[in-house]
Design a protein around this motif. Structure first.
Motif, PDB file in Angstrom:
ATOM      1  N   ALA A  65      11.283  17.739  26.535  1.00  0.00           N
ATOM      2  CA  ALA A  65       9.700  17.818  27.063  1.00  0.00           C
ATOM      3  C   ALA A  65       9.181  16.354  26.890  1.00  0.00           C
ATOM      4  O   ALA A  65       9.432  15.628  25.541  1.00  0.00           O
ATOM      5  N   HIS A  66       8.646  15.844  27.803  1.00  0.00           N
ATOM      6  CA  HIS A  66       8.000  14.512  27.880  1.00  0.00           C
ATOM      7  C   HIS A  66       8.819  13.436  27.432  1.00  0.00           C
ATOM      8  O   HIS A  66       8.346  12.608  26.738  1.00  0.00           O
ATOM      9  N   GLY A  67      10.045  13.680  27.677  1.00  0.00           N
ATOM     10  CA  GLY A  67      10.905  12.373  27.156  1.00  0.00           C
ATOM     11  C   GLY A  67      11.661  12.660  25.813  1.00  0.00           C
ATOM     12  O   GLY A  67      11.905  11.417  25.695  1.00  0.00           O
ATOM     13  N   ILE A  68      11.166  13.576  25.220  1.00  0.00           N
ATOM     14  CA  ILE A  68      11.779  13.729  23.675  1.00  0.00           C
ATOM     15  C   ILE A  68      12.744  14.872  23.799  1.00  0.00           C
ATOM     16  O   ILE A  68      12.399  15.925  24.214  1.00  0.00           O
ATOM     17  N   LEU A  69      13.662  14.806  22.958  1.00  0.00           N
ATOM     18  CA  LEU A  69      14.432  15.842  22.753  1.00  0.00           C
ATOM     19  C   LEU A  69      14.047  16.663  21.499  1.00  0.00           C
ATOM     20  O   LEU A  69      14.240  15.866  20.459  1.00  0.00           O
ATOM     21  N   TYR A  70      13.772  17.789  21.439  1.00  0.00           N
ATOM     22  CA  TYR A  70      13.370  18.577  20.361  1.00  0.00           C
ATOM     23  C   TYR A  70      14.528  19.217  19.797  1.00  0.00           C
ATOM     24  O   TYR A  70      15.159  20.241  20.568  1.00  0.00           O
ATOM     25  N   PHE A  71      14.843  19.186  18.540  1.00  0.00           N
ATOM     26  CA  PHE A  71      16.355  19.937  18.166  1.00  0.00           C
ATOM     27  C   PHE A  71      15.899  20.391  16.779  1.00  0.00           C
ATOM     28  O   PHE A  71      15.112  19.837  15.821  1.00  0.00           O
ATOM     29  N   GLU A  72      15.882  21.726  16.730  1.00  0.00           N
ATOM     30  CA  GLU A  72      15.436  22.672  15.713  1.00  0.00           C
ATOM     31  C   GLU A  72      16.603  23.415  15.249  1.00  0.00           C
ATOM     32  O   GLU A  72      17.228  24.216  16.008  1.00  0.00           O
ATOM     33  N   TYR A  73      16.809  23.281  14.059  1.00  0.00           N
ATOM     34  CA  TYR A  73      17.748  24.236  13.283  1.00  0.00           C
ATOM     35  C   TYR A  73      17.267  25.420  13.007  1.00  0.00           C
ATOM     36  O   TYR A  73      15.883  25.776  12.665  1.00  0.00           O
ATOM     37  N   LYS A  74      18.012  26.694  13.365  1.00  0.00           N
ATOM     38  CA  LYS A  74      17.572  27.938  13.193  1.00  0.00           C
ATOM     39  C   LYS A  74      17.464  28.247  11.684  1.00  0.00           C
ATOM     40  O   LYS A  74      18.143  27.787  10.727  1.00  0.00           O
ATOM     41  N   PRO A  75      16.618  29.278  11.376  1.00  0.00           N
ATOM     42  CA  PRO A  75      16.347  29.691   9.839  1.00  0.00           C
ATOM     43  C   PRO A  75      17.512  30.046   9.127  1.00  0.00           C
ATOM     44  O   PRO A  75      18.593  30.694   9.697  1.00  0.00           O
ATOM     45  N   GLU A  76      17.830  29.610   8.018  1.00  0.00           N
ATOM     46  CA  GLU A  76      18.810  29.806   7.160  1.00  0.00           C
ATOM     47  C   GLU A  76      20.269  29.254   7.516  1.00  0.00           C
ATOM     48  O   GLU A  76      21.482  29.571   6.954  1.00  0.00           O
ATOM     49  N   THR A  77      20.118  28.257   8.225  1.00  0.00           N
ATOM     50  CA  THR A  77      21.200  27.387   8.381  1.00  0.00           C
ATOM     51  C   THR A  77      21.912  26.812   7.228  1.00  0.00           C
ATOM     52  O   THR A  77      21.303  26.251   6.617  1.00  0.00           O
ATOM     53  N   VAL A  78      23.056  26.872   7.303  1.00  0.00           N
ATOM     54  CA  VAL A  78      24.012  25.847   6.428  1.00  0.00           C
ATOM     55  C   VAL A  78      24.898  25.291   7.289  1.00  0.00           C
ATOM     56  O   VAL A  78      25.663  25.519   7.879  1.00  0.00           O
ATOM     57  N   ILE A  79      24.701  23.727   7.016  1.00  0.00           N
ATOM     58  CA  ILE A  79      25.446  22.792   7.649  1.00  0.00           C
ATOM     59  C   ILE A  79      26.755  22.438   6.889  1.00  0.00           C
ATOM     60  O   ILE A  79      26.656  21.715   6.181  1.00  0.00           O
ATOM     61  N   SER A  80      27.628  23.168   7.525  1.00  0.00           N
ATOM     62  CA  SER A  80      29.158  22.819   7.186  1.00  0.00           C
ATOM     63  C   SER A  80      29.703  21.947   8.208  1.00  0.00           C
ATOM     64  O   SER A  80      28.846  21.392   9.159  1.00  0.00           O
ATOM     65  N   LEU A  81      30.955  21.327   8.332  1.00  0.00           N
ATOM     66  CA  LEU A  81      31.489  20.581   9.057  1.00  0.00           C
ATOM     67  C   LEU A  81      31.497  21.052  10.389  1.00  0.00           C
ATOM     68  O   LEU A  81      31.264  20.494  11.429  1.00  0.00           O
ATOM     69  N   THR A  82      31.915  22.496  10.605  1.00  0.00           N
ATOM     70  CA  THR A  82      31.968  23.258  11.516  1.00  0.00           C
ATOM     71  C   THR A  82      30.801  23.350  12.471  1.00  0.00           C
ATOM     72  O   THR A  82      30.564  23.100  13.624  1.00  0.00           O
ATOM     73  N   VAL A  83      29.613  23.625  11.753  1.00  0.00           N
ATOM     74  CA  VAL A  83      28.040  23.720  12.296  1.00  0.00           C
ATOM     75  C   VAL A  83      27.855  22.493  12.704  1.00  0.00           C
ATOM     76  O   VAL A  83      27.298  22.123  13.859  1.00  0.00           O
ATOM     77  N   ALA A  84      28.027  21.337  12.079  1.00  0.00           N
ATOM     78  CA  ALA A  84      27.752  19.788  12.372  1.00  0.00           C
ATOM     79  C   ALA A  84      28.367  19.431  13.797  1.00  0.00           C
ATOM     80  O   ALA A  84      27.894  19.122  14.550  1.00  0.00           O
ATOM     81  N   ARG A  85      29.809  19.857  13.797  1.00  0.00           N
ATOM     82  CA  ARG A  85      30.524  19.484  14.814  1.00  0.00           C
ATOM     83  C   ARG A  85      30.028  20.156  16.389  1.00  0.00           C
ATOM     84  O   ARG A  85      29.988  19.720  17.380  1.00  0.00           O
ATOM     85  N   LYS A  86      29.575  21.548  15.920  1.00  0.00           N
ATOM     86  CA  LYS A  86      29.258  22.525  17.273  1.00  0.00           C
ATOM     87  C   LYS A  86      27.991  21.773  17.491  1.00  0.00           C
ATOM     88  O   LYS A  86      27.689  21.773  18.926  1.00  0.00           O
ATOM     89  N   VAL A  87      26.863  21.541  16.593  1.00  0.00           N
ATOM     90  CA  VAL A  87      25.443  21.339  17.313  1.00  0.00           C
ATOM     91  C   VAL A  87      25.736  19.897  17.696  1.00  0.00           C
ATOM     92  O   VAL A  87      24.854  19.485  18.891  1.00  0.00           O
ATOM     93  N   VAL A  88      26.329  19.014  17.257  1.00  0.00           N
ATOM     94  CA  VAL A  88      26.239  17.593  17.988  1.00  0.00           C
ATOM     95  C   VAL A  88      27.015  17.853  19.077  1.00  0.00           C
ATOM     96  O   VAL A  88      26.563  17.184  20.406  1.00  0.00           O
ATOM     97  N   SER A  89      28.270  18.320  19.423  1.00  0.00           N
ATOM     98  CA  SER A  89      28.828  18.589  20.630  1.00  0.00           C
ATOM     99  C   SER A  89      27.973  19.060  21.717  1.00  0.00           C
ATOM    100  O   SER A  89      27.913  18.645  22.932  1.00  0.00           O
ATOM    101  N   ASP A  90      27.332  20.312  21.317  1.00  0.00           N
ATOM    102  CA  ASP A  90      26.467  21.060  22.074  1.00  0.00           C
ATOM    103  C   ASP A  90      25.254  20.258  22.847  1.00  0.00           C
ATOM    104  O   ASP A  90      24.788  19.977  23.852  1.00  0.00           O
ATOM    105  N   ARG A  91      24.600  19.223  21.753  1.00  0.00           N
ATOM    106  CA  ARG A  91      23.511  18.372  21.984  1.00  0.00           C
ATOM    107  C   ARG A  91      23.933  17.384  22.873  1.00  0.00           C
ATOM    108  O   ARG A  91      23.249  17.076  23.842  1.00  0.00           O
ATOM    109  N   ILE A  92      25.107  16.654  22.857  1.00  0.00           N
ATOM    110  CA  ILE A  92      25.505  15.840  23.412  1.00  0.00           C
ATOM    111  C   ILE A  92      25.753  16.277  24.989  1.00  0.00           C
ATOM    112  O   ILE A  92      25.276  15.557  26.154  1.00  0.00           O
ATOM    113  N   GLN A  93      26.551  17.490  25.215  1.00  0.00           N
ATOM    114  CA  GLN A  93      26.475  17.898  26.430  1.00  0.00           C
ATOM    115  C   GLN A  93      25.368  18.355  27.277  1.00  0.00           C
ATOM    116  O   GLN A  93      25.038  18.109  28.241  1.00  0.00           O
ATOM    117  N   PHE A  94      24.181  18.902  26.413  1.00  0.00           N
ATOM    118  CA  PHE A  94      22.933  19.267  26.821  1.00  0.00           C
ATOM    119  C   PHE A  94      22.103  17.966  27.388  1.00  0.00           C
ATOM    120  O   PHE A  94      21.520  18.005  28.424  1.00  0.00           O
TER     121      PHE A  94
END
Length: 127
Positions: free
Chosen positions: A18-47
């Motif tokens: 929105a307005h040239g800014i990417l808003y990235f919000e982790y959902k409640p109770e998220t635990v950032i493991s390697l698997t989660v980190a890979r998934k969110v970075v990969s999805d963000r780059i694709q998005f």
């Protein structure tokens, strides 16, 4: 998060542009493991579809993270970003954010905020 302009969601996070800014919000109770980190970075780059944005990264939903997840985010989390404002809670997240900035030393301008307006003011200088 702002109005749902152009949004995407996975099991761990929600992204909106929105307005040239990417808003990235982790959902409640998220635990950032390697698997989660890979998934969110990969999805963000694709998005982002090869477009670089200043990013507001809301970590208030993060419950915990492990070293592998933090290391991955430090190394690959800033791909296609001009600047990152980490938005967190004063108590817990500030320690996490401070630790991340001190230990991982991101290569792009990255600051920690507890106030969304201040975070957005910082990012607007990168539009």
């Amino acid at each position: 998060m702002n109005a749902a302009h152009d949004c995407y969601e996975n099991a761990h996070a929600r992204f909106c542009i929105a307005h040239g800014i990417l808003y990235f919000e982790y959902k409640p109770e998220t635990v950032i493991s390697l698997t989660v980190a890979r998934k969110v970075v990969s999805d963000r780059i694709q998005f982002q579809n090869k477009t670089t944005y200043p990013v507001l990264c809301d970590i208030r939903g993060v419950k915990d993270s492990d070293k592998a997840g933090r290391d991955y985010l430090a190394q690959f989390g800033s791909v296609l970003t001009k600047a990152v404002a980490i938005l967190g809670n004063p108590q817990v997240s500030e320690t996490m954010g401070d630790f991340y900035l001190r230990i991982n030393k991101p290569t792009i301008p990255t600051l920690f905020f507890t106030d969304e307006e201040q975070a957005l003011a910082f990012l607007k200088s990168y539009l």
